[in-house]
Design a protein around this motif. Structure first.
Motif, PDB file in Angstrom:
ATOM      1  N   MET A   1       2.604  27.281   9.084  1.00 56.36           N
ATOM      2  CA  MET A   1       2.456  25.900   8.620  1.00 56.36           C
ATOM      3  C   MET A   1       3.484  25.607   7.537  1.00 56.36           C
ATOM      4  O   MET A   1       3.740  26.432   6.665  1.00 56.36           O
ATOM      5  CB  MET A   1       1.040  25.693   8.067  1.00 56.36           C
ATOM      6  N   SER A   2       4.065  24.460   7.605  1.00 54.85           N
ATOM      7  CA  SER A   2       4.981  24.042   6.542  1.00 54.85           C
ATOM      8  C   SER A   2       4.213  23.897   5.239  1.00 54.85           C
ATOM      9  O   SER A   2       2.996  23.735   5.222  1.00 54.85           O
ATOM     10  CB  SER A   2       5.631  22.712   6.910  1.00 54.85           C
ATOM     11  N   ASN A   3       4.935  23.956   4.127  1.00 54.97           N
ATOM     12  CA  ASN A   3       4.271  23.852   2.827  1.00 54.97           C
ATOM     13  C   ASN A   3       4.032  22.391   2.459  1.00 54.97           C
ATOM     14  O   ASN A   3       4.598  21.857   1.507  1.00 54.97           O
ATOM     15  CB  ASN A   3       5.072  24.576   1.749  1.00 54.97           C
ATOM     16  N   ILE A   4       3.192  21.745   3.278  1.00 48.90           N
ATOM     17  CA  ILE A   4       2.783  20.367   3.055  1.00 48.90           C
ATOM     18  C   ILE A   4       1.266  20.310   3.166  1.00 48.90           C
ATOM     19  O   ILE A   4       0.687  20.872   4.109  1.00 48.90           O
ATOM     20  CB  ILE A   4       3.448  19.397   4.058  1.00 48.90           C
ATOM     21  N   TYR A   5       0.626  19.697   2.191  1.00 45.84           N
ATOM     22  CA  TYR A   5      -0.824  19.552   2.174  1.00 45.84           C
ATOM     23  C   TYR A   5      -1.145  18.062   2.084  1.00 45.84           C
ATOM     24  O   TYR A   5      -0.560  17.347   1.255  1.00 45.84           O
ATOM     25  CB  TYR A   5      -1.428  20.266   0.968  1.00 45.84           C
ATOM     26  N   TYR A  34     -14.816  18.337   6.029  1.00 44.21           N
ATOM     27  CA  TYR A  34     -13.580  17.734   5.520  1.00 44.21           C
ATOM     28  C   TYR A  34     -12.425  18.738   5.643  1.00 44.21           C
ATOM     29  O   TYR A  34     -11.321  18.381   6.078  1.00 44.21           O
ATOM     30  CB  TYR A  34     -13.789  17.312   4.074  1.00 44.21           C
ATOM     31  N   ALA A  35     -12.684  19.994   5.255  1.00 43.08           N
ATOM     32  CA  ALA A  35     -11.623  21.000   5.219  1.00 43.08           C
ATOM     33  C   ALA A  35     -11.194  21.447   6.613  1.00 43.08           C
ATOM     34  O   ALA A  35     -10.167  22.125   6.750  1.00 43.08           O
ATOM     35  CB  ALA A  35     -12.075  22.211   4.406  1.00 43.08           C
ATOM     36  N   GLU A  36     -11.937  21.071   7.648  1.00 45.10           N
ATOM     37  CA  GLU A  36     -11.493  21.319   9.015  1.00 45.10           C
ATOM     38  C   GLU A  36     -10.495  20.260   9.476  1.00 45.10           C
ATOM     39  O   GLU A  36      -9.859  20.419  10.519  1.00 45.10           O
ATOM     40  CB  GLU A  36     -12.698  21.329   9.962  1.00 45.10           C
ATOM     41  N   ARG A  37     -10.365  19.187   8.693  1.00 44.75           N
ATOM     42  CA  ARG A  37      -9.549  18.043   9.110  1.00 44.75           C
ATOM     43  C   ARG A  37      -8.375  17.773   8.188  1.00 44.75           C
ATOM     44  O   ARG A  37      -7.357  17.235   8.608  1.00 44.75           O
ATOM     45  CB  ARG A  37     -10.448  16.801   9.210  1.00 44.75           C
ATOM     46  N   LEU A  38      -8.524  18.126   6.909  1.00 43.92           N
ATOM     47  CA  LEU A  38      -7.457  17.934   5.933  1.00 43.92           C
ATOM     48  C   LEU A  38      -7.291  19.213   5.129  1.00 43.92           C
ATOM     49  O   LEU A  38      -8.150  20.102   5.171  1.00 43.92           O
ATOM     50  CB  LEU A  38      -7.760  16.736   5.021  1.00 43.92           C
ATOM     51  N   THR A  39      -6.201  19.325   4.383  1.00 40.26           N
ATOM     52  CA  THR A  39      -5.855  20.616   3.785  1.00 40.26           C
ATOM     53  C   THR A  39      -5.859  20.624   2.254  1.00 40.26           C
ATOM     54  O   THR A  39      -5.576  21.661   1.653  1.00 40.26           O
ATOM     55  CB  THR A  39      -4.468  21.072   4.282  1.00 40.26           C
ATOM     56  N   GLU A 252      -7.365   7.704   7.561  1.00 45.75           N
ATOM     57  CA  GLU A 252      -6.442   7.120   8.534  1.00 45.75           C
ATOM     58  C   GLU A 252      -5.014   7.111   7.998  1.00 45.75           C
ATOM     59  O   GLU A 252      -4.058   7.330   8.750  1.00 45.75           O
ATOM     60  CB  GLU A 252      -6.888   5.707   8.892  1.00 45.75           C
ATOM     61  N   MET A 253      -4.864   6.889   6.698  1.00 43.23           N
ATOM     62  CA  MET A 253      -3.534   6.966   6.100  1.00 43.23           C
ATOM     63  C   MET A 253      -2.998   8.385   6.163  1.00 43.23           C
ATOM     64  O   MET A 253      -1.806   8.599   6.412  1.00 43.23           O
ATOM     65  CB  MET A 253      -3.574   6.449   4.661  1.00 43.23           C
ATOM     66  N   CYS A 254      -3.891   9.382   5.965  1.00 39.21           N
ATOM     67  CA  CYS A 254      -3.467  10.778   6.132  1.00 39.21           C
ATOM     68  C   CYS A 254      -2.972  11.014   7.546  1.00 39.21           C
ATOM     69  O   CYS A 254      -1.953  11.690   7.763  1.00 39.21           O
ATOM     70  CB  CYS A 254      -4.635  11.715   5.834  1.00 39.21           C
ATOM     71  N   GLU A 255      -3.682  10.461   8.523  1.00 40.89           N
ATOM     72  CA  GLU A 255      -3.296  10.676   9.908  1.00 40.89           C
ATOM     73  C   GLU A 255      -1.963   9.998  10.220  1.00 40.89           C
ATOM     74  O   GLU A 255      -1.116  10.573  10.919  1.00 40.89           O
ATOM     75  CB  GLU A 255      -4.378  10.147  10.848  1.00 40.89           C
ATOM     76  N   ILE A 256      -1.753   8.787   9.699  1.00 42.12           N
ATOM     77  CA  ILE A 256      -0.474   8.092   9.920  1.00 42.12           C
ATOM     78  C   ILE A 256       0.677   8.927   9.363  1.00 42.12           C
ATOM     79  O   ILE A 256       1.708   9.119  10.019  1.00 42.12           O
ATOM     80  CB  ILE A 256      -0.500   6.698   9.275  1.00 42.12           C
ATOM     81  N   LEU A 257       0.511   9.439   8.126  1.00 37.85           N
ATOM     82  CA  LEU A 257       1.567  10.240   7.517  1.00 37.85           C
ATOM     83  C   LEU A 257       1.767  11.552   8.279  1.00 37.85           C
ATOM     84  O   LEU A 257       2.903  11.977   8.515  1.00 37.85           O
ATOM     85  CB  LEU A 257       1.239  10.509   6.044  1.00 37.85           C
ATOM     86  N   ALA A 258       0.658  12.188   8.681  1.00 33.65           N
ATOM     87  CA  ALA A 258       0.775  13.436   9.440  1.00 33.65           C
ATOM     88  C   ALA A 258       1.520  13.212  10.749  1.00 33.65           C
ATOM     89  O   ALA A 258       2.389  14.003  11.137  1.00 33.65           O
ATOM     90  CB  ALA A 258      -0.612  14.014   9.706  1.00 33.65           C
ATOM     91  N   GLN A 259       1.190  12.127  11.454  1.00 36.14           N
ATOM     92  CA  GLN A 259       1.877  11.827  12.710  1.00 36.14           C
ATOM     93  C   GLN A 259       3.366  11.576  12.477  1.00 36.14           C
ATOM     94  O   GLN A 259       4.212  12.013  13.266  1.00 36.14           O
ATOM     95  CB  GLN A 259       1.231  10.615  13.374  1.00 36.14           C
ATOM     96  N   TYR A 268       2.810  20.215  11.059  1.00 38.85           N
ATOM     97  CA  TYR A 268       1.587  19.968  10.289  1.00 38.85           C
ATOM     98  C   TYR A 268       0.442  19.673  11.246  1.00 38.85           C
ATOM     99  O   TYR A 268       0.564  18.806  12.107  1.00 38.85           O
ATOM    100  CB  TYR A 268       1.758  18.786   9.327  1.00 38.85           C
ATOM    101  N   PRO A 269      -0.692  20.390  11.136  1.00 28.89           N
ATOM    102  CA  PRO A 269      -1.817  20.117  12.034  1.00 28.89           C
ATOM    103  C   PRO A 269      -2.445  18.760  11.721  1.00 28.89           C
ATOM    104  O   PRO A 269      -2.796  18.472  10.585  1.00 28.89           O
ATOM    105  CB  PRO A 269      -2.799  21.258  11.727  1.00 28.89           C
ATOM    106  N   LEU A 270      -2.560  17.937  12.723  1.00 29.91           N
ATOM    107  CA  LEU A 270      -3.146  16.615  12.530  1.00 29.91           C
ATOM    108  C   LEU A 270      -4.631  16.725  12.206  1.00 29.91           C
ATOM    109  O   LEU A 270      -5.307  17.646  12.652  1.00 29.91           O
ATOM    110  CB  LEU A 270      -2.978  15.771  13.796  1.00 29.91           C
ATOM    111  N   PRO A 271      -5.180  15.790  11.435  1.00 29.63           N
ATOM    112  CA  PRO A 271      -6.637  15.724  11.283  1.00 29.63           C
ATOM    113  C   PRO A 271      -7.279  15.609  12.672  1.00 29.63           C
ATOM    114  O   PRO A 271      -6.737  14.963  13.560  1.00 29.63           O
ATOM    115  CB  PRO A 271      -6.850  14.444  10.473  1.00 29.63           C
ATOM    116  N   THR A 272      -8.411  16.260  12.853  1.00 32.61           N
ATOM    117  CA  THR A 272      -9.036  16.284  14.174  1.00 32.61           C
ATOM    118  C   THR A 272     -10.466  15.744  14.089  1.00 32.61           C
ATOM    119  O   THR A 272     -11.430  16.512  14.102  1.00 32.61           O
ATOM    120  CB  THR A 272      -9.069  17.708  14.734  1.00 32.61           C
ATOM    121  N   PRO A 273     -10.632  14.441  13.961  1.00 30.94           N
ATOM    122  CA  PRO A 273     -11.981  13.883  13.890  1.00 30.94           C
ATOM    123  C   PRO A 273     -12.739  14.140  15.189  1.00 30.94           C
ATOM    124  O   PRO A 273     -12.140  14.191  16.262  1.00 30.94           O
ATOM    125  CB  PRO A 273     -11.732  12.388  13.685  1.00 30.94           C
TER     126      PRO A 273
END
Length: 283
Positions: A1-5, A34-39, A252-259, A268-273
């Motif tokens: 994983m890249s060093n991006i949280y 939460y921690a399964e979806r964001l880092t 949703e903003m996290c997901e937009i940035l991740a995408q 970067y692993p996308l959030p997985t709702p």
């Protein structure tokens, strides 16, 4: 994983259940979900009270190895007006946060709006006493710090100690004319500071103050994706926190940035709702 949280300012937000978090998630399981979806997550709770050892150990055990907590320095320290007098309290707080173990990310000091460049010597003394083995970022809110000479002096001090300067982007929440009281309240509470990208440490801590209309956020998040890619290419670690006055939008903003990051080649692993997030108009 890249060093991006990527993460939000909270994890225990009940309206996320059944949308961002699985239906039926209990209060006690919200951090795990939460921690399964964001880092990463800001710990704003530490601004008001310092968690005890069992709480911190439980948070650490509820999260995977790649998760990071970024606690805020208590307001009794940060808003005291005299950091030098709070050095002992600061050391006690840092020692307590060590119970998070490897899950402890950068701690951040959010200074009050009245803490100005006139307090430079006080900040200098406090930073000299900081344990440099513990990553720290500083957020300034007095506009005097953004004047060229003061900014250069501050950045030099932070760089000397390997301390990050928190990047606060308030452009989205301040976009447009509105009579919406939620947005007006957010504008009143958030700092009116200029946009800047000052890097003073091996890591960057970004706080993006988003607008509830995601169409306003998206082009700015695309811009940040370009900036973050350049930072990652420079070997920096990036912590990005999405804030929104309507908290349902923050993931949703996290997901937009991740995408946007994935589209630029960042692994970067996308959030997985568990179910599709309620889609808002992006266009």
């Amino acid at each position: 994983m890249s060093n991006i949280y990527l993460g939000c300012a909270i994890w225990g937000y009940r309206p996320w259940v059944g949308q961002f978090l699985p239906a039926g998630t209990s209060n006690g399981d919200m951090l795990k979900a939460y921690a399964e979806r964001l880092t990463t997550v800001e710990i704003n709770a530490t601004f008001y009270a310092v968690p005890d050892q069992p709480t911190l150990l439980r948070w650490a055990s509820d999260t995977p190895s790649n998760f990071r907590f970024c606690p805020k320095v208590p307001r009794a320290i940060s808003h005291s007006g005299n950091l030098t007098q709070q050095i002992a309290a600061t050391k006690a707080f840092v020692a307590q946060m060590q119970f998070l173990g490897e899950k402890l990310g950068p701690i951040f000091l959010q200074l009050g709006p009245s803490y100005s460049p006139a307090n430079f010597g006080d900040l200098q003394t406090w930073l000299a006493a900081w344990d440099q083995r513990v990553p720290l970022a500083v957020e300034v809110r007095h506009r005097g710090w953004f004047a060229a000479q003061a900014a250069q002096r501050l950045n030099g001090l932070l760089a000397e100690h390997g301390v990050g300067r928190v990047l606060v982007d308030v452009r989205p929440i301040n976009t447009g004319v509105t009579s919406d009281q939620v947005i007006l309240d957010a504008r009143r509470k958030k700092p009116t500071v200029p946009y800047h990208v000052d890097v003073t440490a091996p890591f960057v801590l970004l706080r993006f103050m988003g607008h509830p209309e995601l169409a306003i956020d998206q082009p700015l998040l695309e811009q940040w994706a370009d900036t973050i890619v350049a930072m990652l290419n420079d070997g920096l670690t990036v912590y990005g926190f999405m804030h929104c006055p309507i908290e349902e939008r923050s993931p949703e903003m996290c997901e937009i940035l991740a995408q946007a990051l994935v589209a630029r080649g960042v692994a970067y692993p996308l959030p997985t709702p568990p179910a599709p997030i309620q889609q808002l108009s992006l266009f």
